[in-house]
Design a protein around this motif. Structure first.
Motif, PDB file in Angstrom:
ATOM      1  N   MET A  69       0.769  -0.903  -0.059  1.00 24.38           N
ATOM      2  CA  MET A  69       0.671  -0.051  -0.255  1.00 24.38           C
ATOM      3  C   MET A  69       0.795   1.344  -0.324  1.00 24.38           C
ATOM      4  O   MET A  69       0.597   1.906  -0.438  1.00 24.38           O
ATOM      5  N   SER A  70       2.519   1.052   0.535  1.00 20.75           N
ATOM      6  CA  SER A  70       2.686   2.048  -0.273  1.00 20.75           C
ATOM      7  C   SER A  70       3.388   3.002  -1.002  1.00 20.75           C
ATOM      8  O   SER A  70       3.535   3.918  -1.040  1.00 20.75           O
ATOM      9  N   ALA A  71       2.855   2.311  -2.204  1.00 19.40           N
ATOM     10  CA  ALA A  71       3.573   2.615  -3.304  1.00 19.40           C
ATOM     11  C   ALA A  71       2.113   3.848  -3.376  1.00 19.40           C
ATOM     12  O   ALA A  71       2.635   4.929  -4.556  1.00 19.40           O
ATOM     13  N   PHE A  72       1.291   4.089  -2.965  1.00 24.18           N
ATOM     14  CA  PHE A  72       0.053   4.640  -2.968  1.00 24.18           C
ATOM     15  C   PHE A  72       0.158   5.731  -2.205  1.00 24.18           C
ATOM     16  O   PHE A  72      -1.844   6.292  -2.399  1.00 24.18           O
ATOM     17  N   SER A  73       1.157   5.767  -0.987  1.00 23.09           N
ATOM     18  CA  SER A  73       0.874   6.785  -0.490  1.00 23.09           C
ATOM     19  C   SER A  73       1.296   8.293  -0.941  1.00 23.09           C
ATOM     20  O   SER A  73       1.864   8.189  -1.657  1.00 23.09           O
ATOM     21  N   PRO A  74       0.672   9.888  -0.125  1.00 20.61           N
ATOM     22  CA  PRO A  74       1.075  10.935  -0.834  1.00 20.61           C
ATOM     23  C   PRO A  74       2.025  10.899  -0.635  1.00 20.61           C
ATOM     24  O   PRO A  74       2.591  12.173  -2.041  1.00 20.61           O
ATOM     25  N   THR A  75       3.298  10.842  -0.689  1.00 24.48           N
ATOM     26  CA  THR A  75       4.465  10.957  -0.987  1.00 24.48           C
ATOM     27  C   THR A  75       5.111  10.419  -2.139  1.00 24.48           C
ATOM     28  O   THR A  75       6.066  10.837  -2.375  1.00 24.48           O
ATOM     29  N   VAL A  76       4.484   8.864  -2.828  1.00 20.04           N
ATOM     30  CA  VAL A  76       5.133   9.319  -4.420  1.00 20.04           C
ATOM     31  C   VAL A  76       4.707  10.591  -5.250  1.00 20.04           C
ATOM     32  O   VAL A  76       3.589  10.981  -4.877  1.00 20.04           O
ATOM     33  N   ALA A  90       3.514  12.045  -8.287  1.00 17.59           N
ATOM     34  CA  ALA A  90       2.402  11.403  -9.644  1.00 17.59           C
ATOM     35  C   ALA A  90       2.850  12.967 -10.629  1.00 17.59           C
ATOM     36  O   ALA A  90       2.602  13.815 -10.079  1.00 17.59           O
ATOM     37  N   GLN A  91       2.608  12.238 -11.906  1.00 21.23           N
ATOM     38  CA  GLN A  91       2.684  13.482 -12.780  1.00 21.23           C
ATOM     39  C   GLN A  91       1.034  12.561 -13.942  1.00 21.23           C
ATOM     40  O   GLN A  91       1.229  11.603 -14.113  1.00 21.23           O
ATOM     41  N   SER A  92       0.371  13.775 -13.945  1.00 16.90           N
ATOM     42  CA  SER A  92      -0.983  13.198 -14.788  1.00 16.90           C
ATOM     43  C   SER A  92      -1.366  14.261 -15.374  1.00 16.90           C
ATOM     44  O   SER A  92      -0.677  15.623 -15.759  1.00 16.90           O
ATOM     45  N   ASN A  93      -2.424  13.895 -17.294  1.00  9.30           N
ATOM     46  CA  ASN A  93      -2.782  14.821 -17.685  1.00  9.30           C
ATOM     47  C   ASN A  93      -3.332  14.445 -18.659  1.00  9.30           C
ATOM     48  O   ASN A  93      -4.333  13.337 -18.188  1.00  9.30           O
ATOM     49  N   VAL A  94      -4.421  15.167 -19.116  1.00 12.19           N
ATOM     50  CA  VAL A  94      -5.771  14.825 -19.135  1.00 12.19           C
ATOM     51  C   VAL A  94      -5.558  15.961 -20.651  1.00 12.19           C
ATOM     52  O   VAL A  94      -5.531  17.102 -20.982  1.00 12.19           O
ATOM     53  N   VAL A  95      -6.729  14.910 -21.536  1.00 11.61           N
ATOM     54  CA  VAL A  95      -6.132  15.232 -22.560  1.00 11.61           C
ATOM     55  C   VAL A  95      -7.739  15.958 -23.714  1.00 11.61           C
ATOM     56  O   VAL A  95      -8.640  14.445 -23.021  1.00 11.61           O
ATOM     57  N   LYS A 117      -9.804  11.630 -22.007  1.00 14.55           N
ATOM     58  CA  LYS A 117      -8.791  10.559 -21.436  1.00 14.55           C
ATOM     59  C   LYS A 117      -7.188  11.374 -20.840  1.00 14.55           C
ATOM     60  O   LYS A 117      -6.747  12.175 -20.937  1.00 14.55           O
ATOM     61  N   GLY A 118      -6.838  10.600 -19.458  1.00 16.11           N
ATOM     62  CA  GLY A 118      -5.894  10.707 -19.154  1.00 16.11           C
ATOM     63  C   GLY A 118      -4.923   9.701 -17.676  1.00 16.11           C
ATOM     64  O   GLY A 118      -5.311   8.463 -18.581  1.00 16.11           O
ATOM     65  N   GLN A 119      -3.858  10.208 -17.522  1.00 19.61           N
ATOM     66  CA  GLN A 119      -3.312   9.044 -16.532  1.00 19.61           C
ATOM     67  C   GLN A 119      -1.917   9.485 -15.992  1.00 19.61           C
ATOM     68  O   GLN A 119      -2.416  10.653 -16.242  1.00 19.61           O
ATOM     69  N   GLU A 120      -2.372   8.954 -14.821  1.00 20.60           N
ATOM     70  CA  GLU A 120      -1.426   9.412 -13.994  1.00 20.60           C
ATOM     71  C   GLU A 120      -0.232   9.022 -13.551  1.00 20.60           C
ATOM     72  O   GLU A 120      -0.823   7.648 -13.280  1.00 20.60           O
ATOM     73  N   THR A 121       1.029   8.826 -13.402  1.00 24.92           N
ATOM     74  CA  THR A 121       1.686   8.132 -13.036  1.00 24.92           C
ATOM     75  C   THR A 121       1.927   7.920 -11.706  1.00 24.92           C
ATOM     76  O   THR A 121       1.619   8.849 -10.723  1.00 24.92           O
ATOM     77  N   LEU A 122       2.382   6.856 -11.241  1.00 30.40           N
ATOM     78  CA  LEU A 122       1.841   5.887  -9.619  1.00 30.40           C
ATOM     79  C   LEU A 122       3.186   5.528  -9.269  1.00 30.40           C
ATOM     80  O   LEU A 122       3.579   5.655  -7.832  1.00 30.40           O
ATOM     81  N   GLY A 123       4.467   5.502  -9.936  1.00 29.41           N
ATOM     82  CA  GLY A 123       5.282   4.676  -8.880  1.00 29.41           C
ATOM     83  C   GLY A 123       5.860   4.043  -9.535  1.00 29.41           C
ATOM     84  O   GLY A 123       4.540   2.879  -9.606  1.00 29.41           O
ATOM     85  N   ASN A 124       6.279   3.039  -8.971  1.00 30.05           N
ATOM     86  CA  ASN A 124       6.749   1.062  -9.505  1.00 30.05           C
ATOM     87  C   ASN A 124       6.553   0.911 -10.746  1.00 30.05           C
ATOM     88  O   ASN A 124       5.893  -0.102 -10.627  1.00 30.05           O
ATOM     89  N   ALA A 176     -16.505   4.037 -21.445  1.00 30.29           N
ATOM     90  CA  ALA A 176     -16.397   5.180 -19.828  1.00 30.29           C
ATOM     91  C   ALA A 176     -16.032   4.141 -19.199  1.00 30.29           C
ATOM     92  O   ALA A 176     -16.317   3.477 -18.873  1.00 30.29           O
ATOM     93  N   PHE A 177     -14.329   3.963 -18.801  1.00 27.39           N
ATOM     94  CA  PHE A 177     -13.686   3.255 -18.020  1.00 27.39           C
ATOM     95  C   PHE A 177     -12.815   3.890 -17.569  1.00 27.39           C
ATOM     96  O   PHE A 177     -12.083   5.057 -17.245  1.00 27.39           O
ATOM     97  N   VAL A 178     -11.708   3.387 -16.041  1.00 26.89           N
ATOM     98  CA  VAL A 178     -10.957   3.718 -15.541  1.00 26.89           C
ATOM     99  C   VAL A 178      -9.575   2.429 -14.785  1.00 26.89           C
ATOM    100  O   VAL A 178     -10.987   1.367 -15.229  1.00 26.89           O
ATOM    101  N   GLY A 179      -9.311   2.738 -15.016  1.00 24.18           N
ATOM    102  CA  GLY A 179      -7.741   1.105 -15.464  1.00 24.18           C
ATOM    103  C   GLY A 179      -6.752   1.389 -14.835  1.00 24.18           C
ATOM    104  O   GLY A 179      -6.401   2.650 -14.117  1.00 24.18           O
ATOM    105  N   LEU A 180      -5.926   0.411 -14.397  1.00 20.38           N
ATOM    106  CA  LEU A 180      -4.697   0.792 -14.047  1.00 20.38           C
ATOM    107  C   LEU A 180      -3.474  -0.173 -14.930  1.00 20.38           C
ATOM    108  O   LEU A 180      -3.398  -1.504 -15.479  1.00 20.38           O
TER     109      LEU A 180
END
Length: 354
Positions: free
Chosen positions: A1-8, A10-15, A58-65, A95-99
């Motif tokens: 769960m630490s991979a998703f902590s606020p300290t990660v 993140a870079q995001s973009n929406v188009v 559409k958009g994508q956000e890097t989460l690390g790892n 209409a989807f969300v993904g990982l």
């Protein structure tokens, strides 16, 4: 769960993106909706003759790892009226969300089926003219209703009778292994007390490398009574430089009632020729045949061609020609008058991508 902590970090973009496609379409033996008609001719301002008019986010956000979160929302548009393609769904197309991970991409929500994913690289028209393309309508099950009969019920979670190209409540996993792409999907029917009703399951496999593409998929869809609709597709494409040749075969069989079924087969072939930079010609032939319990065998043969001139990176001027020959009683009737056995059309249109 630490991979998703606020300290990660993140870079995001929406188009915001979309397509506006509108043309003047003349037809004879077909109405403005491309259905058989007994009238002499129809002239209409039609949306999406080349590519379906749409808008999306559409958009994508890097989460690390090596992980990213992504989403996509997309709705169809009727540019001739300014309305949505589906009055009951704002985002009827996607209409989807993904990982996304190093192992592949898992998406959840309303999505196009694995059949449509498989057809995309090998359809002779390149998935143009969605309302008229037999690989979209019949092979990928976007509009199975033509002529004197239809499936007439909902298979899977599309929300519509005779249209199962996109499904709600779908999980789809896509993974790449070099030139090979694998896809699996499952959609929840969400019928209380019956996990089989309206559910779907599918798998697909494709190979693309050095100008060669081979792509296929299989799906099983259930209706509310757990009757099955089984469909598969297999096709290939090869690029010879300025010329690309494509061919595909599709087949489906639906249980429409006890001891009743409908079978459809779809053959297609064609290609694209780059005449000069910015100018291209695409032509395709489709052969559809249908057998159904209690009905005479029917179907149709269809030829479609496009001449496209790029005006810029985003704008394309095009001319479309099509001809349809109906087989058996596929045309049905309009009132008490039999429809014509042949139909043809012509379009002058402009497509702009943003």
């Amino acid at each position: 769960m630490s991979a998703f902590s606020p300290t990660v970090s993140a870079q995001s973009n929406v188009v915001l993106y979309g397509i506006a496609d509108l043309g003047i379409h003349y037809s004879n033996g077909l109405n403005a909706s491309n259905a058989p008609t007994a009238s002499n001719s129809t002239t209409a301002l039609s949306s999406g003759i080349n590519n379906t008019s749409r808008w999306g986010i559409k958009g994508q956000e890097t989460l690390g790892n090596d992980m990213s979160a992504l989403f996509q929302l997309e709705g169809g548009l009727n540019i001739d009226t300014g309305g949505s393609a589906k009055s009951d769904k704002l985002f009827d197309r996607i209409a989807f969300v993904g990982l996304k991970t190093s192992a592949g991409v898992l998406t959840a929500g309303r999505q196009a089926t694995i059949l449509s994913d498989a057809i995309s690289p090998v359809d002779p028209l390149g998935m143009r003219f969605a309302s008229f393309n037999p690989n979209i309508n019949v092979t990928a099950l976007s509009n199975t209703a033509f002529g004197t009969h239809a499936f007439g019920m909902q298979y899977g979670t599309s929300g519509y009778n005779d249209n199962y190209y996109r499904l709600d409540n779908m999980l789809k996993f896509t993974s790449d292994f070099g030139p090979v792409t694998t896809r699996v999907s499952y959609s929840f029917g969400e019928v209380a007390g019956n996990t089989s009703a309206l559910s779907t399951v599918g798998a697909g496999l494709s190979y693309q490398q050095d100008g060669l593409a081979i792509s296929g998929a299989y799906m099983k869809l259930k209706n509310s009574a757990s009757f099955s609709l089984d469909a598969y597709t297999l096709g290939a494409a090869y690029n010879f430089g300025e010329f690309t040749l494509k061919a595909n075969y599709g087949n489906n069989k639906a249980e429409t009632a006890i001891n009743k079924e409908t079978k459809e087969s779809i053959y297609s072939g064609g290609g694209n020729l780059v005449i000069r930079p910015g100018l291209s010609l695409t032509a395709a032939y489709y052969r559809v045949r249908r057998d159904s319990t209690g009905f005479t065998s029917d179907g149709f043969d269809r030829v479609v061609a496009y001449l496209e001139q790029e005006m810029s990176k985003r704008s394309t001027l095009y001319v479309e020609l099509d001809s349809t020959k109906w087989n058996g009683n596929a045309t049905g009737t309009t009132g008490t008058q039999a429809n014509k056995s042949n139909g043809y059309g012509f379009t002058l249109g402009l497509m702009h991508k943003f």
